[in-house]
Write an enzyme that holds these catalytic residues in place. Structure first.
Site, PDB file in Angstrom:
ATOM      1  N   HIS A  17     -20.591   3.369  -6.967  1.00 44.98           N
ATOM      2  CA  HIS A  17     -21.480   4.479  -7.364  1.00 44.98           C
ATOM      3  C   HIS A  17     -21.728   4.450  -8.881  1.00 44.98           C
ATOM      4  O   HIS A  17     -22.854   4.670  -9.332  1.00 44.98           O
ATOM      5  CB  HIS A  17     -20.835   5.836  -7.043  1.00 44.98           C
ATOM      6  CG  HIS A  17     -20.674   6.143  -5.582  1.00 44.98           C
ATOM      7  ND1 HIS A  17     -19.449   6.454  -5.028  1.00 44.98           N
ATOM      8  CD2 HIS A  17     -21.573   6.226  -4.573  1.00 44.98           C
ATOM      9  CE1 HIS A  17     -19.605   6.724  -3.743  1.00 44.98           C
ATOM     10  NE2 HIS A  17     -20.879   6.587  -3.436  1.00 44.98           N
ATOM     11  N   LYS A  41     -19.802  16.022   7.198  1.00 45.94           N
ATOM     12  CA  LYS A  41     -18.792  15.006   7.514  1.00 45.94           C
ATOM     13  C   LYS A  41     -17.470  15.459   6.921  1.00 45.94           C
ATOM     14  O   LYS A  41     -17.444  16.300   6.036  1.00 45.94           O
ATOM     15  CB  LYS A  41     -19.208  13.615   7.017  1.00 45.94           C
ATOM     16  CG  LYS A  41     -19.439  13.445   5.536  1.00 45.94           C
ATOM     17  CD  LYS A  41     -19.905  12.001   5.282  1.00 45.94           C
ATOM     18  CE  LYS A  41     -20.001  11.688   3.812  1.00 45.94           C
ATOM     19  NZ  LYS A  41     -20.534  10.347   3.543  1.00 45.94           N
ATOM     20  N   ARG A  90     -26.356  -1.587  -0.003  1.00 51.04           N
ATOM     21  CA  ARG A  90     -25.304  -2.595   0.028  1.00 51.04           C
ATOM     22  C   ARG A  90     -25.634  -3.682   1.044  1.00 51.04           C
ATOM     23  O   ARG A  90     -25.889  -4.812   0.716  1.00 51.04           O
ATOM     24  CB  ARG A  90     -23.951  -1.946   0.383  1.00 51.04           C
ATOM     25  CG  ARG A  90     -23.343  -1.170  -0.751  1.00 51.04           C
ATOM     26  CD  ARG A  90     -22.309  -0.203  -0.265  1.00 51.04           C
ATOM     27  NE  ARG A  90     -22.913   0.827   0.572  1.00 51.04           N
ATOM     28  CZ  ARG A  90     -22.298   1.891   1.000  1.00 51.04           C
ATOM     29  NH1 ARG A  90     -21.032   2.071   0.721  1.00 51.04           N
ATOM     30  NH2 ARG A  90     -22.928   2.788   1.731  1.00 51.04           N
ATOM     31  N   SER A 128     -16.701   4.856  -0.181  1.00 50.91           N
ATOM     32  CA  SER A 128     -15.636   5.843  -0.398  1.00 50.91           C
ATOM     33  C   SER A 128     -14.606   5.753   0.731  1.00 50.91           C
ATOM     34  O   SER A 128     -13.403   5.888   0.489  1.00 50.91           O
ATOM     35  CB  SER A 128     -16.224   7.256  -0.459  1.00 50.91           C
ATOM     36  OG  SER A 128     -17.119   7.364  -1.534  1.00 50.91           O
TER      37      SER A 128
END
Ligand code: ADP
Length: 159
Positions: A17, A41, A90, A128
């Protein structure tokens, strides 16, 4: 003057990030790193903690500020007079989600564009969730996250 928003949950912020924030800060005059307060979430860290860690992690960038937000990202961007939302890409699987998100946001507000930056090679595997998995299994994360996040994860494991 071009202002952009980089919205995410940042649970917690990773070096991937930070890399996107650093690169976006060179492309745009001002960047707002926007910490979404209540995503649907399971979160490890509170909104306050995520905001504090994110603020510390990008404090070396002069034209970057960190804000917490709730509700629709397009509404937040509009309120901040930002015409661009930055996201990171990504792998191919990111693309489908980011395309759907971008088209959704465009249908809500056609004035706001999504700009995706390609992840740097060294962070293209990093999320993460992966960071938390490694930390919870006592692996080395010093190359993957800033010191404030490493300390917070270690404190969480100890408690
Ligand atoms: P969210 O819950 O908003 O999806 P994420 O932290 O999963 O939050 O991702 C936020 C944005 O940051 C996404 O666009 C994601 O692709 C990007 N991102 C996450 N990790 C990386 C990384 N290692 N390199 C580049 N971009 C990343």
């Amino acid at each position: 003057m071009m202002r952009a928003v980089y919205p995410a949950t940042f649970d917690p912020i990773t070096n991937g990030h930070i890399d996107i924030a650093e690169r976006a800060s060179k492309v745009f005059d001002e960047l707002i790193v926007a910490v979404f307060d209540l995503p649907a979430k399971n979160l490890l860290f509170s909104a306050e903690k995520r905001l504090a860690m994110t603020t510390e992690a990008v404090s070396h960038l002069d034209n970057v500020i960190v804000m917490e937000y709730s509700g629709l990202t397009v509404d937040f961007a509009k309120k901040q007079n930002a015409l661009v939302m930055v996201r990171g890409l990504r792998v191919m699987s990111d693309f489908e989600w980011e395309l759907q998100l971008s088209l959704t946001n465009h249908s809500l507000d056609p004035n706001i564009e999504t700009v995706c930056l390609m992840a740097s090679q060294e962070y293209s595997f990093l999320s993460s969730s992966i960071l938390k998995d490694i930390a919870f299994n006592r692996g080395n994360i010093t190359h993957l996250a800033p010191p404030i996040v490493i300390e917070a994860l270690q404190a969480h494991i100890r408690s």
